[in-house]
Design an enzyme around this catalytic site. Sequence first.
Site, PDB file in Angstrom:
ATOM      1  N   LYS A  94       0.841  -1.192   0.000  1.00 14.24           N
ATOM      2  CA  LYS A  94       0.000   0.000   0.000  1.00 14.24           C
ATOM      3  C   LYS A  94       0.879   1.246   0.000  1.00 14.24           C
ATOM      4  O   LYS A  94       1.967   1.266   0.565  1.00 14.24           O
ATOM      5  CB  LYS A  94      -0.919   0.012   1.227  1.00 14.24           C
ATOM      6  CG  LYS A  94      -1.839  -1.204   1.331  1.00 14.24           C
ATOM      7  CD  LYS A  94      -2.851  -1.234   0.207  1.00 14.24           C
ATOM      8  CE  LYS A  94      -3.869  -2.350   0.379  1.00 14.24           C
ATOM      9  NZ  LYS A  94      -3.309  -3.688   0.183  1.00 14.24           N
ATOM     10  N   ASP A  95       0.367   2.292  -0.631  1.00 18.99           N
ATOM     11  CA  ASP A  95       1.110   3.527  -0.840  1.00 18.99           C
ATOM     12  C   ASP A  95       1.483   4.191   0.485  1.00 18.99           C
ATOM     13  O   ASP A  95       0.704   4.189   1.437  1.00 18.99           O
ATOM     14  CB  ASP A  95       0.261   4.496  -1.668  1.00 18.99           C
ATOM     15  CG  ASP A  95       1.087   5.557  -2.364  1.00 18.99           C
ATOM     16  OD1 ASP A  95       1.992   6.117  -1.727  1.00 18.99           O
ATOM     17  OD2 ASP A  95       0.828   5.823  -3.552  1.00 18.99           O
ATOM     18  N   ARG A  96       2.681   4.793   0.514  1.00 21.12           N
ATOM     19  CA  ARG A  96       3.104   5.556   1.687  1.00 21.12           C
ATOM     20  C   ARG A  96       2.369   6.879   1.782  1.00 21.12           C
ATOM     21  O   ARG A  96       2.023   7.331   2.874  1.00 21.12           O
ATOM     22  CB  ARG A  96       4.628   5.792   1.624  1.00 21.12           C
ATOM     23  CG  ARG A  96       5.155   6.659   2.757  1.00 21.12           C
ATOM     24  CD  ARG A  96       6.655   6.505   2.880  1.00 21.12           C
ATOM     25  NE  ARG A  96       7.360   7.073   1.753  1.00 21.12           N
ATOM     26  CZ  ARG A  96       7.873   8.317   1.749  1.00 21.12           C
ATOM     27  NH1 ARG A  96       7.704   9.112   2.786  1.00 21.12           N
ATOM     28  NH2 ARG A  96       8.522   8.759   0.690  1.00 21.12           N
TER      29      ARG A  96
END
Length: 352
Positions: A94-96
Amino acid sequence: MTQSKEGKARWRLDWPTSSGIRPASALLKASPEDFRVTEYLGPEFEGAQAGDKGAGEHLCVRLEKTGDNTEYVASELAILADTKTFEVGFCGLKDRHAVTVQWFSLYRPGMESEDAELLSAIARRWPVLAHRRHARKLRRGEHEHNGFELVLREVSGDRSQIDAALNLLAERGAPNYFGPQRFGLAGGNLDKAVTLDPTRLNRKRGGRRGGGGRASKNVLYFSAARSWLFNEVLAERVSAGNWFAQLPGEPSENGESTGPLWGDGGTQATGEQEKLERSVIARHPEFERLFSSTRMKPERRALVTQPIQLRWDWVEDNTLRLHFLLPPGQYATTVLGDLFELQDMSLSRDNK
């Protein structure tokens, strides 16, 4: 692939859209709160919020995180749990630069009495939304869907055209390209893939930790090359206007259009479709050789990404909020990029 004046490889990282144009532009990820992702594993895990604590050797925790990527959180959880990194499982990266909710599993056999203490320690780092025991480690791609709540700002374009494009997106979907983040900055992962020795990818990874960073990086670069070739075949289909329809020779059991994830022997397609796919791949001999000595089985991937339960509303004249679900391995940025010329504001934050 083309060459710059300095001799550095340049890779196509922006592929044809379904309509040939993007009717609007917008700012993406102006803040992490504008990009919310929630991972859904199915009724068994969602029931944990209602008090179902399960049973098994793995303690699963559902966390909300902002500003941390998935692998970093997994490594920190391993430290908190005093376990090995490979004993921490998760279903997807998942994106930071987002607010994300996802599950992690920690291998802790016979340590149920210590769960409360560990959960308290984790909660001091990230909100713990739910937890349960489970018999198996969580693995990549095992979740059912990712749910997205996204806000686009400074939207520029005719609202009626944007609404019409969104209605068509809900009906037909978008080309299922791999997102540019898979290829690294300016295609850096593809530059690395060109230099790989394909025979090294067949070697068994030694050690309990799975062979170390170099082996993992090689797999990353190999996967980037495979994904880029898929995008090139899909781009050919989009340009021909037949990306959303199954063609003769496509090995699909459910009638969906698919493209090749190249492997040993090339493609599973036959007839005219095989000729098309091989002709596209043949333009890139530097990647074709990667698959000539590996034992990677050819696979197929859907050419269409279909957002589920897509809905949207205009918060202001130039601010648009969207909600939808996607299956594992499909990209919200790909869906939006078929309609909008996106400026990802998180990239400028990374470069500060």
